[in-house]
Scaffold this motif. Structure first.
Motif, PDB file in Angstrom:
ATOM      1  N   GLU A 190      20.969   9.369-109.257  1.00  0.00           N
ATOM      2  CA  GLU A 190      21.234  10.604-110.562  1.00  0.00           C
ATOM      3  C   GLU A 190      20.395  11.836-110.216  1.00  0.00           C
ATOM      4  N   GLU A 191      19.755  12.167-110.405  1.00  0.00           N
ATOM      5  CA  GLU A 191      19.012  13.378-109.638  1.00  0.00           C
ATOM      6  C   GLU A 191      19.585  14.071-108.375  1.00  0.00           C
ATOM      7  N   LYS A 246      22.811  15.218-109.340  1.00  0.00           N
ATOM      8  CA  LYS A 246      22.718  16.656-110.752  1.00  0.00           C
ATOM      9  C   LYS A 246      22.749  17.586-109.768  1.00  0.00           C
ATOM     10  N   ASN A 247      21.426  17.413-108.195  1.00  0.00           N
ATOM     11  CA  ASN A 247      21.437  19.082-107.569  1.00  0.00           C
ATOM     12  C   ASN A 247      22.261  19.244-107.341  1.00  0.00           C
ATOM     13  N   GLU A 280      25.375  19.107-107.885  1.00  0.00           N
ATOM     14  CA  GLU A 280      26.317  19.863-109.472  1.00  0.00           C
ATOM     15  C   GLU A 280      25.623  21.081-109.446  1.00  0.00           C
ATOM     16  N   SER A 281      24.310  21.098-109.995  1.00  0.00           N
ATOM     17  CA  SER A 281      23.826  22.694-110.016  1.00  0.00           C
ATOM     18  C   SER A 281      23.647  23.177-109.408  1.00  0.00           C
TER      19      SER A 281
END
Length: 155
Positions: free
Chosen positions: A145-146, A149-150, A152-153
């Motif tokens: 998940e981390e 997120k990385n 996607e960001s």
């Protein structure tokens, strides 16, 4: 990539299920062997009891013969002495059989206790394994998940 992870988990779950099924089979096999041991132990006990009963009957019969011979003159004294010796020998042979039964019963109880202890230990290890696998999956999902997120960001 998720499919591979899923397959890995399914394979792990299948392995655990197979191990559990194997454990159940092993337990059933051991229980069947324990029942067989118990049945054989009872058979030996019955045989020993039967021999003891026969020996007692033989002793009574021989005592009666002895009493009848006492009334008679001495011509049968040798035969009576011989039979008494045989009775004594039979009694001596029966004693170790009884002791052997008791020893085997004690050994069986000790083996059963050791088996139960090992079985508990195995169950605890399986529980620990399941906890470790669950924690490992949780940590891997958190890391994924981390990473997601990385990804996607960042533009």
């Amino acid at each position: 990539m998720k499919k591979t992870g899923s397959r890995g988990r399914l394979s792990m779950e299948e392995n655990i299920e197979e191990e559990e099924e194997s454990s159940r089979f092993d337990i059933a096999t051991i229980q069947a062997k324990e029942e067989e041991i118990e049945r054989k132990k009872m058979e030996v006990r019955e045989k020993v009891q039967l021999q003891l009963g026969r020996a007692e009957e033989e002793a009574k019969r021989l005592t009666q013969i002895w009493e009848e011979l006492e009334v008679l003159v001495d011509p049968m004294r040798k035969e009576v002495g011989f039979i008494r010796k045989r009775i004594d020998m039979a009694n001596k042979e029966l004693k170790p059989l009884g002791q052997s039964c008791q020893k085997k019963e004690k050994e069986y109880k000790e083996a059963l206790e050791a088996f139960n202890e090992k079985n508990k230990e195995k169950a605890q290890l399986v529980t620990t394994l399941m906890e470790l696998l669950t924690e490992s999956e949780r940590l891997r999902m958190k890391k994924l998940e981390e990473l997601s997120k990385n990804v996607e960001s960042k533009p």
